[in-house]
Write a protein that holds these residues in place. Sequence first.
Motif: not given
Length: 461
Positions: A74-90
């Motif tokens: 499992l690796i982090r998704c890296g999505n920039r959208r706060a609606s999809r992944c608050p952690s990676c977007s932060e």
Amino acid sequence: MSDAGALAELAGPVVRDLARHSSTHLARWLDQVHRLRGCAEPVRLTGESLTLNAISGEVLSHYRTDNEPHGQLLIRCGNRRASRCPSCSELYRRDTYHLIRAGLLGGAKGVPATVREHPKVFATLTAPSFGPVHRGAGKDGKPQVCHPRRTGLACFQRHKADDTRIGQPLDPDTYDYIGHVLWNAHAGDLWRRFTIYLRRRLAASVGLTQAAFNKAVRVSFAKVAEYQARGVVHFHAVIRLDARTTDPADVLEPPHWATVQLLDDAIRSAAAAVKLDAPTVGQPTRHLVWGRQVDVQPIHGSDLAGQLSEQAVAGYIAKYATKAAESSGTLDRRIHEHDLTHLHERGATAHAARLIRTAWELGHPGTHPELTGLRLRKWAHMLGFRGHFSTRSRAYSTTLGAIRQERTDYRHEQLRAAGLMPEEDGSTLVLAHWSFAGQGYTPGESLLIDSLDPPKEGPPS
């Protein structure tokens, strides 16, 4: 069934499956979840990596996902959208903040500290009107009368910030939905033309040919796209003037005649001059232009009242780098034809749903072949906009890739200091093969994670 019973029914099989293979599998899975640092939609990978001695070919280490829980890493998704992944977007927001800040203050990320004295402004370019929409609070934050008109469409209410009518058309039947979608689809090209016109206006203002101006001055910028409540994008940009040098990496002070006022006037003039034709079958050619609201503010090196500081600009732009069309009532995922009748059920407002359907209709290759290159069906959920949300000119500052590499190098140094990673001497070679195996948690895994102490959101430790 009680909440505890539902948790046991969904999470129980996950725990049993992990513990069945090995007593360490459950602990390893929990360790992977901890290292994700709150990522909401982790990517699942299968594969292996080999670390070899580049000279002798000796295998120094061998990693395979076969030994992982479920046989996946499992690796982090890296999505920039706060609606999809608050952690990676932060994490994306923080990286964007440092990128913008470096181009304003200098002294870091390869940008000299003298850049702080260069002429620079914070500019906002908006779209024109496609029909009256309900308005929210004014610039002072106080609710204002929406549309106090004696004739025509009017609304005398004062909408609060949470009023869902803000951004919705007063009369959807007369709203120009086609023009709205086409403007979004061409917004990136409008920006490109604006940058060309800006250089021309700057050159003309000081009596130079464009070639002579380009040899003396370089226009550097960083911008983000933001969706207004009505579902149309506008751009926020830091625009800076530098001296042109033979080395593209050099960022030097421009000539004395390159001033903030010169830049301000040129931005307004260039925005007013841009025009782009967008023909459609069965309709007259549409002339796409920027809106009349062009805001240009000088950026200062202090936080004095009434002045716009570098820190404030960097924070403002970084905040919008993690938002997309979903902030205007549309969806954050691509749609298919069968989704068109269920847009409201998926959370789209009536206005956004009509924009999505308009984009879908305009994207039909048989009825609108001239618009095929816009790929409107692919980007219907974005209301036609397909451009990058965060872009920069080459010489503005560092890159997001370089910032991420700095973080990776720092983490590797920590591991080497702890003896968990061999020292690099240039004699090792890493060979890897990875395959995508899925994304996200199963419902049982999600409930199991929610029952644990929630990990802190943010970059990996």
